[in-house]
Design an enzyme around this catalytic site. Sequence first.
Site, PDB file in Angstrom:
ATOM      1  N   HIS A  15      -3.782 -70.979 -74.967  1.00 25.79           N
ATOM      2  CA  HIS A  15      -2.672 -70.665 -74.552  1.00 25.79           C
ATOM      3  C   HIS A  15      -2.218 -70.739 -73.219  1.00 25.79           C
ATOM      4  O   HIS A  15      -2.602 -70.157 -72.607  1.00 25.79           O
ATOM      5  CB  HIS A  15      -2.422 -69.381 -75.286  1.00 25.79           C
ATOM      6  CG  HIS A  15      -0.964 -68.678 -75.338  1.00 25.79           C
ATOM      7  ND1 HIS A  15      -0.679 -67.600 -74.878  1.00 25.79           N
ATOM      8  CD2 HIS A  15       0.259 -69.167 -75.699  1.00 25.79           C
ATOM      9  CE1 HIS A  15       0.476 -67.145 -75.111  1.00 25.79           C
ATOM     10  NE2 HIS A  15       1.370 -68.234 -75.590  1.00 25.79           N
ATOM     11  N   ARG A  16      -1.292 -71.605 -73.160  1.00 26.55           N
ATOM     12  CA  ARG A  16      -0.553 -71.945 -71.637  1.00 26.55           C
ATOM     13  C   ARG A  16      -1.770 -72.232 -70.716  1.00 26.55           C
ATOM     14  O   ARG A  16      -2.171 -71.785 -69.604  1.00 26.55           O
ATOM     15  CB  ARG A  16       0.013 -70.347 -71.160  1.00 26.55           C
ATOM     16  CG  ARG A  16       1.225 -70.080 -72.074  1.00 26.55           C
ATOM     17  CD  ARG A  16       1.866 -68.920 -71.227  1.00 26.55           C
ATOM     18  NE  ARG A  16       2.654 -68.044 -72.471  1.00 26.55           N
ATOM     19  CZ  ARG A  16       2.931 -66.825 -72.290  1.00 26.55           C
ATOM     20  NH1 ARG A  16       2.843 -66.356 -70.891  1.00 26.55           N
ATOM     21  NH2 ARG A  16       3.441 -66.129 -73.134  1.00 26.55           N
ATOM     22  N   GLU A  42      -2.196 -75.510 -75.544  1.00 22.10           N
ATOM     23  CA  GLU A  42      -0.631 -75.189 -75.969  1.00 22.10           C
ATOM     24  C   GLU A  42       0.185 -74.963 -74.668  1.00 22.10           C
ATOM     25  O   GLU A  42      -0.456 -74.333 -73.678  1.00 22.10           O
ATOM     26  CB  GLU A  42      -0.923 -73.854 -76.698  1.00 22.10           C
ATOM     27  CG  GLU A  42       0.803 -73.623 -77.136  1.00 22.10           C
ATOM     28  CD  GLU A  42       1.771 -72.646 -76.258  1.00 22.10           C
ATOM     29  OE1 GLU A  42       2.869 -72.545 -76.478  1.00 22.10           O
ATOM     30  OE2 GLU A  42       1.387 -71.924 -75.173  1.00 22.10           O
ATOM     31  N   ASP A  44       4.318 -75.022 -72.581  1.00 21.74           N
ATOM     32  CA  ASP A  44       5.865 -74.810 -72.749  1.00 21.74           C
ATOM     33  C   ASP A  44       6.648 -75.830 -71.842  1.00 21.74           C
ATOM     34  O   ASP A  44       6.346 -75.912 -70.736  1.00 21.74           O
ATOM     35  CB  ASP A  44       6.267 -73.370 -72.359  1.00 21.74           C
ATOM     36  CG  ASP A  44       5.290 -72.259 -73.185  1.00 21.74           C
ATOM     37  OD1 ASP A  44       5.489 -72.033 -74.443  1.00 21.74           O
ATOM     38  OD2 ASP A  44       4.505 -71.952 -72.487  1.00 21.74           O
ATOM     39  N   HIS A  57       6.522 -71.059 -68.803  1.00 22.96           N
ATOM     40  CA  HIS A  57       6.833 -70.144 -70.078  1.00 22.96           C
ATOM     41  C   HIS A  57       8.305 -69.247 -69.789  1.00 22.96           C
ATOM     42  O   HIS A  57       9.102 -69.656 -70.828  1.00 22.96           O
ATOM     43  CB  HIS A  57       5.753 -69.253 -70.211  1.00 22.96           C
ATOM     44  CG  HIS A  57       6.322 -68.200 -71.386  1.00 22.96           C
ATOM     45  ND1 HIS A  57       6.773 -67.150 -71.312  1.00 22.96           N
ATOM     46  CD2 HIS A  57       5.820 -68.486 -72.791  1.00 22.96           C
ATOM     47  CE1 HIS A  57       6.950 -66.755 -72.231  1.00 22.96           C
ATOM     48  NE2 HIS A  57       6.496 -67.475 -73.320  1.00 22.96           N
ATOM     49  N   GLU A 119       5.306 -76.833 -76.731  1.00 20.60           N
ATOM     50  CA  GLU A 119       6.489 -75.753 -77.348  1.00 20.60           C
ATOM     51  C   GLU A 119       7.586 -76.265 -76.608  1.00 20.60           C
ATOM     52  O   GLU A 119       7.828 -76.073 -75.254  1.00 20.60           O
ATOM     53  CB  GLU A 119       6.003 -74.486 -77.074  1.00 20.60           C
ATOM     54  CG  GLU A 119       7.154 -73.554 -77.396  1.00 20.60           C
ATOM     55  CD  GLU A 119       6.953 -71.939 -77.343  1.00 20.60           C
ATOM     56  OE1 GLU A 119       5.637 -71.695 -76.975  1.00 20.60           O
ATOM     57  OE2 GLU A 119       7.916 -71.381 -77.365  1.00 20.60           O
ATOM     58  N   LYS A 121      10.698 -75.025 -75.258  1.00 21.54           N
ATOM     59  CA  LYS A 121      11.208 -73.622 -74.753  1.00 21.54           C
ATOM     60  C   LYS A 121      12.786 -73.607 -75.007  1.00 21.54           C
ATOM     61  O   LYS A 121      13.473 -73.343 -74.047  1.00 21.54           O
ATOM     62  CB  LYS A 121      10.773 -73.054 -73.594  1.00 21.54           C
ATOM     63  CG  LYS A 121       9.495 -72.382 -73.687  1.00 21.54           C
ATOM     64  CD  LYS A 121       9.756 -70.953 -73.982  1.00 21.54           C
ATOM     65  CE  LYS A 121       8.369 -70.283 -74.377  1.00 21.54           C
ATOM     66  NZ  LYS A 121       8.210 -69.717 -75.587  1.00 21.54           N
ATOM     67  N   ASP A 236      -5.497 -66.953 -75.451  1.00 22.50           N
ATOM     68  CA  ASP A 236      -5.839 -66.799 -73.999  1.00 22.50           C
ATOM     69  C   ASP A 236      -7.186 -67.016 -73.364  1.00 22.50           C
ATOM     70  O   ASP A 236      -7.587 -67.149 -72.420  1.00 22.50           O
ATOM     71  CB  ASP A 236      -5.142 -65.561 -73.474  1.00 22.50           C
ATOM     72  CG  ASP A 236      -3.783 -65.320 -73.838  1.00 22.50           C
ATOM     73  OD1 ASP A 236      -2.934 -66.396 -74.034  1.00 22.50           O
ATOM     74  OD2 ASP A 236      -3.277 -64.311 -73.517  1.00 22.50           O
TER      75      ASP A 236
HETATM   76  O1  G3P Z   1       3.005 -71.333 -79.205  1.00 19.96           O
HETATM   77  C1  G3P Z   1       2.449 -69.798 -79.314  1.00 19.96           C
HETATM   78  C2  G3P Z   1       3.324 -69.061 -78.314  1.00 19.96           C
HETATM   79  O2  G3P Z   1       3.072 -69.847 -77.089  1.00 19.96           O
HETATM   80  C3  G3P Z   1       4.476 -68.723 -78.442  1.00 19.96           C
HETATM   81  O3  G3P Z   1       4.979 -67.838 -77.951  1.00 19.96           O
HETATM   82  O4  G3P Z   1       6.105 -66.814 -75.837  1.00 19.96           O
HETATM   83  O5  G3P Z   1       3.684 -67.382 -75.708  1.00 19.96           O
HETATM   84  O6  G3P Z   1       5.430 -69.252 -75.913  1.00 19.96           O
HETATM   85  P1  G3P Z   1       5.261 -67.695 -76.324  1.00 19.96           P
HETATM   86 MG    MG Z   2       4.403 -71.021 -75.899  1.00 18.55          MG
END
Ligand code: G3P
Ligand code: MG
Length: 258
Positions: A15-16, A42, A44, A57, A119, A121, A236
């Site tokens: 995640h990120r 993943e 954004d 993000h 993703e 955004k 994470d």
């Molecule tokens: O893609 C999963 C997650 O990243 C979605 O929420 O706010 O962390 O981008 P957020």
């Molecule tokens: Mg995300």
Amino acid sequence: MGTVFTRQITQIIAHRGSKGTRPENTLLAFQAALDDGADGIETDVQLSRDGQMIIMHDEQVDRTTNGSGQVRDLTLAQLKALDAGSHVDPAYAGTQIPTLDEVIRLLQRNCFTGIFNLELKTNKFPYPGLEQQLATYFTQHPVGFRLVFSSFRAQSLVTLRRLYPQAEYAKLFQTASRQAKKMGRLHQVADLHPDIRWVKAHRFWLPHMQLRPWTVNSSADMTYCFKRRFAGIITDYPAQAVRLRQQIQGVSDSWKKS
Ligand code: G3P
Ligand code: MG
């Protein structure tokens, strides 16, 4: 209960980047995720004031950099002048906000063949033209990894899929499952990316679709997803997830071996 995919290996998606151990959404975080054995990344994407695809993000730069203001009000040059590392540790001072292209080039240097989950955004600001730019970019830069586009904003996925149907699409949601499931029925998306809290609250009524919940950080939540052999988790802490998956599913990282 939703479909149990009895044999599939749950893919670990950072995640990120390795957000738990590096400044999020930076090249440092993405390289750490690959080194940690993550199966995927993943991240954004948003547009700068001058229309560049940048990786961030929040819609504001305040939390993760030494600057302030909205991403969409700053040019690429202004964004590049910010420090996106010091907020985590002074040792990361000078780390820049990356562009999408810089992330893609990092993955290609690593001969990455896993999942790249981008993703859009667009749920707060729609960033008109982002979908077209992404379609153009990936048409001009064919990649050797699996491209999964996700968004909380349904229209972004519908628009991009029309322009670039060869990618995989996933609907993100926190609680709005009805729209997500409908998109699945209409084959507008192949997968669902739900909040792990929603998954646990609906464990007896999960949809018969591939799930990649977020943000799966505790050992208990990771164990829950690995035992149910969901398609993936977004975490994470990819290194910790790789160790736990080895215990539960008996496999370590997969894309480097395939
Ligand atoms: O893609 C999963 C997650 O990243 C979605 O929420 O706010 O962390 O981008 P957020
Ligand atoms: Mg995300």
